[in-house]
Design a protein around this motif. Structure first.
Motif, PDB file in Angstrom:
ATOM      1  N   ARG A  32     -28.755 -14.756 -89.490  1.00 34.56           N
ATOM      2  CA  ARG A  32     -28.202 -13.632 -88.729  1.00 34.56           C
ATOM      3  C   ARG A  32     -29.228 -12.512 -88.569  1.00 34.56           C
ATOM      4  NH1 ARG A  32     -24.854 -12.002 -92.379  1.00 34.56           N
ATOM      5  NH2 ARG A  32     -23.352 -13.643 -91.912  1.00 34.56           N
ATOM      6  N   VAL A  33     -29.905 -12.179 -89.649  1.00 33.11           N
ATOM      7  CA  VAL A  33     -30.908 -11.110 -89.618  1.00 33.11           C
ATOM      8  C   VAL A  33     -32.015 -11.440 -88.630  1.00 33.11           C
ATOM      9  CG1 VAL A  33     -32.738 -10.003 -90.967  1.00 33.11           C
ATOM     10  CG2 VAL A  33     -30.433 -10.215 -91.921  1.00 33.11           C
ATOM     11  N   GLU A  34     -32.518 -12.665 -88.687  1.00 33.88           N
ATOM     12  CA  GLU A  34     -33.614 -13.077 -87.805  1.00 33.88           C
ATOM     13  C   GLU A  34     -33.203 -12.978 -86.334  1.00 33.88           C
ATOM     14  OE1 GLU A  34     -36.536 -16.951 -87.036  1.00 33.88           O
ATOM     15  OE2 GLU A  34     -35.017 -16.995 -88.616  1.00 33.88           O
ATOM     16  N   LYS A  35     -32.016 -13.457 -86.012  1.00 30.60           N
ATOM     17  CA  LYS A  35     -31.538 -13.455 -84.624  1.00 30.60           C
ATOM     18  C   LYS A  35     -31.347 -12.033 -84.098  1.00 30.60           C
ATOM     19  CE  LYS A  35     -27.597 -14.919 -81.776  1.00 30.60           C
ATOM     20  NZ  LYS A  35     -27.188 -13.584 -81.323  1.00 30.60           N
ATOM     21  N   VAL A  36     -30.671 -11.207 -84.881  1.00 27.39           N
ATOM     22  CA  VAL A  36     -30.323  -9.871 -84.403  1.00 27.39           C
ATOM     23  C   VAL A  36     -31.544  -8.961 -84.373  1.00 27.39           C
ATOM     24  CG1 VAL A  36     -28.884  -7.837 -84.844  1.00 27.39           C
ATOM     25  CG2 VAL A  36     -27.925 -10.123 -85.124  1.00 27.39           C
ATOM     26  N   ARG A  37     -32.479  -9.152 -85.298  1.00 30.99           N
ATOM     27  CA  ARG A  37     -33.687  -8.335 -85.269  1.00 30.99           C
ATOM     28  C   ARG A  37     -34.457  -8.532 -83.960  1.00 30.99           C
ATOM     29  NH1 ARG A  37     -36.233  -6.180 -89.529  1.00 30.99           N
ATOM     30  NH2 ARG A  37     -35.399  -7.731 -90.995  1.00 30.99           N
ATOM     31  N   LYS A  38     -34.527  -9.763 -83.469  1.00 34.08           N
ATOM     32  CA  LYS A  38     -35.210 -10.033 -82.203  1.00 34.08           C
ATOM     33  C   LYS A  38     -34.533  -9.295 -81.056  1.00 34.08           C
ATOM     34  CE  LYS A  38     -36.954 -14.614 -83.486  1.00 34.08           C
ATOM     35  NZ  LYS A  38     -36.853 -16.081 -83.238  1.00 34.08           N
ATOM     36  N   VAL A  39     -33.215  -9.277 -81.080  1.00 28.86           N
ATOM     37  CA  VAL A  39     -32.446  -8.577 -80.035  1.00 28.86           C
ATOM     38  C   VAL A  39     -32.744  -7.081 -80.090  1.00 28.86           C
ATOM     39  CG1 VAL A  39     -30.123  -7.953 -79.288  1.00 28.86           C
ATOM     40  CG2 VAL A  39     -30.627 -10.313 -79.933  1.00 28.86           C
ATOM     41  N   ARG A  40     -32.644  -6.497 -81.291  1.00 32.91           N
ATOM     42  CA  ARG A  40     -32.897  -5.059 -81.445  1.00 32.91           C
ATOM     43  C   ARG A  40     -34.324  -4.686 -81.077  1.00 32.91           C
ATOM     44  NH1 ARG A  40     -33.793  -2.138 -86.207  1.00 32.91           N
ATOM     45  NH2 ARG A  40     -35.497  -3.644 -86.487  1.00 32.91           N
ATOM     46  N   ASP A  41     -35.290  -5.484 -81.530  1.00 29.87           N
ATOM     47  CA  ASP A  41     -36.689  -5.172 -81.265  1.00 29.87           C
ATOM     48  C   ASP A  41     -37.026  -5.248 -79.782  1.00 29.87           C
ATOM     49  OD1 ASP A  41     -37.051  -4.727 -83.926  1.00 29.87           O
ATOM     50  OD2 ASP A  41     -38.166  -6.577 -84.332  1.00 29.87           O
ATOM     51  N   THR A  42     -36.313  -6.090 -79.059  1.00 24.95           N
ATOM     52  CA  THR A  42     -36.500  -6.143 -77.606  1.00 24.95           C
ATOM     53  C   THR A  42     -36.096  -4.821 -76.974  1.00 24.95           C
ATOM     54  OG1 THR A  42     -36.136  -8.527 -77.547  1.00 24.95           O
ATOM     55  CG2 THR A  42     -35.830  -7.328 -75.479  1.00 24.95           C
ATOM     56  N   LEU A  43     -35.002  -4.248 -77.443  1.00 26.66           N
ATOM     57  CA  LEU A  43     -34.577  -2.951 -76.915  1.00 26.66           C
ATOM     58  C   LEU A  43     -35.584  -1.867 -77.279  1.00 26.66           C
ATOM     59  CD1 LEU A  43     -32.527  -1.273 -75.384  1.00 26.66           C
ATOM     60  CD2 LEU A  43     -31.228  -1.006 -77.513  1.00 26.66           C
ATOM     61  N   VAL A  44     -36.134  -1.928 -78.487  1.00 26.72           N
ATOM     62  CA  VAL A  44     -37.167  -0.965 -78.883  1.00 26.72           C
ATOM     63  C   VAL A  44     -38.335  -1.026 -77.907  1.00 26.72           C
ATOM     64  CG1 VAL A  44     -38.870  -0.374 -80.647  1.00 26.72           C
ATOM     65  CG2 VAL A  44     -36.543  -0.986 -81.319  1.00 26.72           C
ATOM     66  N   SER A  45     -38.764  -2.238 -77.564  1.00 24.89           N
ATOM     67  CA  SER A  45     -39.894  -2.403 -76.635  1.00 24.89           C
ATOM     68  C   SER A  45     -39.567  -1.847 -75.258  1.00 24.89           C
ATOM     69  CB  SER A  45     -40.257  -3.892 -76.521  1.00 24.89           C
ATOM     70  OG  SER A  45     -40.707  -4.397 -77.768  1.00 24.89           O
ATOM     71  N   LEU A  46     -38.355  -2.088 -74.794  1.00 23.94           N
ATOM     72  CA  LEU A  46     -37.964  -1.631 -73.461  1.00 23.94           C
ATOM     73  C   LEU A  46     -37.844  -0.108 -73.389  1.00 23.94           C
ATOM     74  CD1 LEU A  46     -35.301  -4.362 -72.560  1.00 23.94           C
ATOM     75  CD2 LEU A  46     -37.612  -4.127 -71.622  1.00 23.94           C
ATOM     76  N   THR A  47     -37.454   0.531 -74.493  1.00 20.20           N
ATOM     77  CA  THR A  47     -37.308   1.992 -74.470  1.00 20.20           C
ATOM     78  C   THR A  47     -38.654   2.711 -74.429  1.00 20.20           C
ATOM     79  OG1 THR A  47     -37.212   2.091 -76.899  1.00 20.20           O
ATOM     80  CG2 THR A  47     -35.116   1.930 -75.724  1.00 20.20           C
ATOM     81  N   LYS A  48     -39.737   2.013 -74.764  1.00 22.75           N
ATOM     82  CA  LYS A  48     -41.057   2.657 -74.757  1.00 22.75           C
ATOM     83  C   LYS A  48     -41.472   3.081 -73.353  1.00 22.75           C
ATOM     84  CE  LYS A  48     -42.766   0.284 -78.893  1.00 22.75           C
ATOM     85  NZ  LYS A  48     -43.733  -0.694 -79.449  1.00 22.75           N
ATOM     86  N   ASN A  49     -40.882   2.474 -72.352  1.00 24.02           N
ATOM     87  CA  ASN A  49     -41.227   2.808 -70.969  1.00 24.02           C
ATOM     88  C   ASN A  49     -40.304   3.871 -70.370  1.00 24.02           C
ATOM     89  OD1 ASN A  49     -43.253   0.773 -70.948  1.00 24.02           O
ATOM     90  ND2 ASN A  49     -41.682  -0.783 -70.592  1.00 24.02           N
ATOM     91  N   ILE A  50     -39.365   4.374 -71.173  1.00 22.19           N
ATOM     92  CA  ILE A  50     -38.399   5.362 -70.680  1.00 22.19           C
ATOM     93  C   ILE A  50     -38.814   6.749 -71.174  1.00 22.19           C
ATOM     94  CG2 ILE A  50     -35.966   6.056 -70.673  1.00 22.19           C
ATOM     95  CD1 ILE A  50     -35.248   3.139 -71.195  1.00 22.19           C
ATOM     96  N   PRO A  51     -38.989   7.699 -70.275  1.00 24.44           N
ATOM     97  CA  PRO A  51     -39.418   9.051 -70.675  1.00 24.44           C
ATOM     98  C   PRO A  51     -38.370   9.755 -71.531  1.00 24.44           C
ATOM     99  CG  PRO A  51     -39.670   8.711 -68.299  1.00 24.44           C
ATOM    100  CD  PRO A  51     -38.848   7.573 -68.804  1.00 24.44           C
ATOM    101  N   ASP A  52     -38.848  10.654 -72.386  1.00 19.23           N
ATOM    102  CA  ASP A  52     -37.994  11.578 -73.141  1.00 19.23           C
ATOM    103  C   ASP A  52     -37.074  10.902 -74.157  1.00 19.23           C
ATOM    104  OD1 ASP A  52     -38.949  13.920 -71.728  1.00 19.23           O
ATOM    105  OD2 ASP A  52     -37.766  13.215 -70.025  1.00 19.23           O
ATOM    106  N   ILE A  53     -37.436   9.707 -74.614  1.00 15.58           N
ATOM    107  CA  ILE A  53     -36.648   9.041 -75.662  1.00 15.58           C
ATOM    108  C   ILE A  53     -37.358   9.176 -77.003  1.00 15.58           C
ATOM    109  CG2 ILE A  53     -36.148   6.740 -76.580  1.00 15.58           C
ATOM    110  CD1 ILE A  53     -34.685   6.024 -74.214  1.00 15.58           C
ATOM    111  N   VAL A  54     -36.592   9.558 -78.013  1.00 16.76           N
ATOM    112  CA  VAL A  54     -37.087   9.650 -79.384  1.00 16.76           C
ATOM    113  C   VAL A  54     -36.268   8.696 -80.242  1.00 16.76           C
ATOM    114  CG1 VAL A  54     -37.365  11.147 -81.399  1.00 16.76           C
ATOM    115  CG2 VAL A  54     -37.773  12.062 -79.101  1.00 16.76           C
ATOM    116  N   ILE A  55     -36.952   7.851 -81.001  1.00 16.98           N
ATOM    117  CA  ILE A  55     -36.262   6.969 -81.949  1.00 16.98           C
ATOM    118  C   ILE A  55     -36.081   7.741 -83.257  1.00 16.98           C
ATOM    119  CG2 ILE A  55     -36.407   4.857 -83.310  1.00 16.98           C
ATOM    120  CD1 ILE A  55     -37.963   3.601 -80.994  1.00 16.98           C
TER     121      ILE A  55
END
Length: 395
Positions: free
Chosen positions: A277-300
């Motif tokens: 479960r951890v392996e599967k969901v981490r890939k999903v979450r990390d994909t969103l992290v990568s996609l947010t890098k191209n969006i202005p004004d976002i802070v993690i």
């Protein structure tokens, strides 16, 4: 994922999870098979009691404790209130005046922990509130330096419910044990709210080196209305309620066997299928992290290293109203949240505010939390809506 009758994206697993089918099946079995009150002395009651203790033993094995250290509750909020109140009231019962009782907690705890402690603070007990660093993690040395001879309780959550950061509980526990050995004292008691953890992290008490633990079934694909507290046998504590002998005389009310069965089965599934479960969901979450890098004004918000694999909490600084953004996500078929679901009427996240940085972050938080049914398609839709929100505010 298919949620309800429409193709909706559910990204609010930190608020509540979807009921596991095997859990539901086990609950139906318990409901049909054990019809009597487990406190009754006739055959059906004895059968119900045997089943109750069987389920308690299953939980004990999963958490590496003894069965008489497991107490079922209505949920995490009750468990937190019971443990905190119980330890403090046991000292008051022994004649210790409130001003001579000291408690340590962090300012990013769940509201059920903070409000319970504040109630006692109004009565005169001393409280030290630990501030996390900018990564959302409490430092071990900050906790241990705050310990005094009169400290009776330390309550630090295992995982933050908003930003998903994992706290160094085992390290704190190791130092607390050493302190107690040196002073030959049973205090301070170390409690941790682990409600958000079981699907993703090991929650055995020996591994965490703690004395008391809070769990909640609906955070781990179990039913709502059932939780548990684990309190080691050496801990002295008073019950929150009186009026019955159930749960070893510590939590009076007739036990719901179907809910307890659901809790037990959910914990078993959480433990046995965790790595995949951890392996599967981490890939999903990390994909969103990568996609947010191209969006202005976002802070993690918070550390991405010491963090649950299913959590991403961001602030979109150009937002004027985070709750309006949640409604826009909802219109586009995405269920997500801002702040903790237990906070109503609050204009900002006290957790994100505690991290420092841009003051807008606490007012513009968006929490996305995922589960076993989350997909890459879900992530793409979330990223698309985030980008549109950012574009609208930057035109």
């Amino acid at each position: 994922m298919i949620w309800g009758n429409k193709k909706r994206v559910y990204a609010d697993y930190a608020s509540t999870t979807l009921l596991n089918r095997e859990v539901a099946r086990h609950m139906r079995y318990a409901e049909r098979t054990y019809i009597a009150n487990p406190s009754s002395i006739y055959k059906e009651g004895v059968d119900a009691h045997v089943f109750l203790e069987h389920e308690r033993e299953r939980v004990a094995r999963l958490l590496s404790v003894r069965s008489h250290e497991i107490y079922f509750t209505s949920g995490g909020t009750e468990a937190n209130a019971t443990i905190i109140s119980g330890v403090i009231n046991s000292r008051i019962k022994k004649g210790i005046v409130p001003r001579d009782i000291h408690v340590i907690t962090s300012i990013i705890e769940h509201s059920s922990v903070l409000e319970t402690i504040r109630t006692f603070e109004k009565q005169g007990i001393r409280v030290t509130y630990i501030i996390p660093h900018t990564d959302g993690i409490v430092r071990v040395e900050d906790v241990t330096k705050a310990v005094r001879p009169e400290t009776v309780l330390i309550s630090i959550m295992y995982v933050n419910n908003e930003i998903g950061t994992i706290q160094p509980i085992s390290k704190i526990g190791g130092i607390v044990r050493k302190m107690r050995a040196e002073t030959m004292s049973e205090y301070p008691v170390l409690h941790s709210d682990a409600s958000q953890a079981p699907l993703w992290l090991d929650c055995s008490l020996e591994g965490l080196r703690i004395d008391a633990l809070t769990l909640d079934a609906h955070k781990m694909e179990g039913p709502r209305g059932i939780g548990a507290m684990v309190v080691k046998s050496h801990v002295l504590w008073e019950p929150l309620m009186v009026g019955g002998g159930q749960e070893f005389g510590k939590r009076p009310t007739t036990e719901s066997l179907s809910l307890i069965a659901g809790f037990t089965e959910a914990l078993a599934h959480a433990v046995h299928d965790r790595e995949r479960r951890v392996e599967k969901v981490r890939k999903v979450r990390d994909t969103l992290v990568s996609l947010t890098k191209n969006i202005p004004d976002i802070v993690i918000n918070g550390s991405l290293v010491y963090r649950l694999p299913n959590n991403l909490n961001v602030s979109l600084l150009t937002l004027s109203d985070a709750e309006l953004a949640i409604l826009i996500f909802d219109k586009h078929g995405v269920a997500c949240s801002t702040k903790s679901s237990c906070l109503k009427g609050e204009e900002e996240s006290y957790t994100v505010k505690s991290l420092g940085g841009d003051p807008r972050c606490a007012r513009t938080t968006l929490r996305f939390s995922f589960g076993p049914h989350s997909t890459m398609s879900d992530i793409r839709r979330i990223a698309t809506v985030l980008a549109r929100l950012s574009e609208q505010k930057n035109k």
